[in-house]
Write a protein that holds these residues in place. Structure first.
Motif, PDB file in Angstrom:
ATOM      1  N   LYS A 137      -9.625   8.142   0.962  1.00 54.94           N
ATOM      2  CA  LYS A 137     -10.750   7.552   0.239  1.00 54.94           C
ATOM      3  C   LYS A 137     -12.046   7.955   0.927  1.00 54.94           C
ATOM      4  O   LYS A 137     -12.063   8.181   2.144  1.00 54.94           O
ATOM      5  N   PRO A 138     -13.137   8.071   0.174  1.00 51.73           N
ATOM      6  CA  PRO A 138     -14.421   8.442   0.782  1.00 51.73           C
ATOM      7  C   PRO A 138     -14.764   7.523   1.954  1.00 51.73           C
ATOM      8  O   PRO A 138     -14.557   6.309   1.897  1.00 51.73           O
ATOM      9  N   GLY A 139     -15.267   8.144   3.010  1.00 49.16           N
ATOM     10  CA  GLY A 139     -15.667   7.390   4.196  1.00 49.16           C
ATOM     11  C   GLY A 139     -14.610   7.321   5.283  1.00 49.16           C
ATOM     12  O   GLY A 139     -14.913   7.004   6.426  1.00 49.16           O
ATOM     13  N   MET A 140     -13.335   7.602   4.939  1.00 48.26           N
ATOM     14  CA  MET A 140     -12.281   7.571   5.952  1.00 48.26           C
ATOM     15  C   MET A 140     -12.266   8.905   6.695  1.00 48.26           C
ATOM     16  O   MET A 140     -12.363   9.969   6.100  1.00 48.26           O
ATOM     17  N   VAL A 141     -12.154   8.830   7.998  1.00 47.25           N
ATOM     18  CA  VAL A 141     -12.116  10.025   8.842  1.00 47.25           C
ATOM     19  C   VAL A 141     -10.780  10.734   8.613  1.00 47.25           C
ATOM     20  O   VAL A 141      -9.715  10.110   8.677  1.00 47.25           O
ATOM     21  N   ILE A 142     -10.853  12.044   8.359  1.00 44.53           N
ATOM     22  CA  ILE A 142      -9.639  12.829   8.041  1.00 44.53           C
ATOM     23  C   ILE A 142      -8.592  12.706   9.140  1.00 44.53           C
ATOM     24  O   ILE A 142      -7.413  12.505   8.857  1.00 44.53           O
ATOM     25  N   SER A 143      -9.010  12.819  10.407  1.00 44.08           N
ATOM     26  CA  SER A 143      -8.028  12.771  11.501  1.00 44.08           C
ATOM     27  C   SER A 143      -7.326  11.411  11.553  1.00 44.08           C
ATOM     28  O   SER A 143      -6.128  11.347  11.832  1.00 44.08           O
TER      29      SER A 143
END
Length: 191
Positions: A137-143
């Protein structure tokens, strides 16, 4: 020798995370082939068997994702295997959960495990099975996202993806990768 490399991170902390989708497929293949994937060699856990006329090796690099190429290179050099007999299985942000995508070449697309394999083999041309993990979801850090577990609501899709990936890999043992892509990419798009 056909060799299938599932990408992931070693250790129980990472066991059921999205980034370990490749390990999940190797574990299921090992179950199906009645193989033990526990020999520690070439910076990986390895299992070998014979299926019909084909000798098959399953690998789980123990180098952590970003250094996966070290294990792939070590296995290539030790066993003198061909890149055209390699299939790499890994998680893919650009494929929806529930789907698999097969490719035989391409850039790493931001995936550090694939980037490492390209660096250590000197080519972008090798067979791949991408396991869909969708984008966060937008805003969540990919790592943070890739190191998080699959949601319970995704378990049915995860099980189906692992089964589809295993079926595609089993099919590829007796067919060209182009035939495998034609069959399983079309099937995945109909899911």
């Amino acid at each position: 020798m056909k060799w299938i490399v599932g990408l992931g991170n070693p250790g129980t902390a990472y066991a059921n995370t999205r980034h370990n989708a490749g390990f999940l497929v190797i574990d299921e293949l090992a179950r199906r082939f009645n193989m033990d994937v526990s020999t520690n060699k070439c910076k990986a856990l390895i299992g070998e068997t014979r299926l019909g006329d084909a000798k098959v090796a399953l690998l789980k690099p123990m180098t952590y994702m970003n250094l996966s190429g070290e294990s792939v290179r070590a296995f290539m050099d030790y066993y003198k295997v061909k890149l055209e007999d390699l299939i790499v299985v890994y998680d893919d942000l650009d494929t929806e959960v529930g789907r698999i995508r097969l490719r035989y070449q391409g850039s790493p697309g931001g995936h550090n495990g694939i980037k490492s394999i390209i660096q250590h083999t000197g080519t972008q041309v090798f067979n791949r099975v991408r396991i869909g993990i969708s984008r966060p979801k937008p805003g969540m850090v990919i790592s943070d996202y890739v190191l998080s577990p699959f949601a319970k609501a995704e378990y049915d899709d995860l099980r189906r993806m692992v089964e589809d990936a295993c079926e595609a890999i089993e099919f590829s043992l007796n067919h060209s990768f182009e035939q495998t892509m034609a069959k399983y990419n079309a099937r995945s798009s109909d899911a």
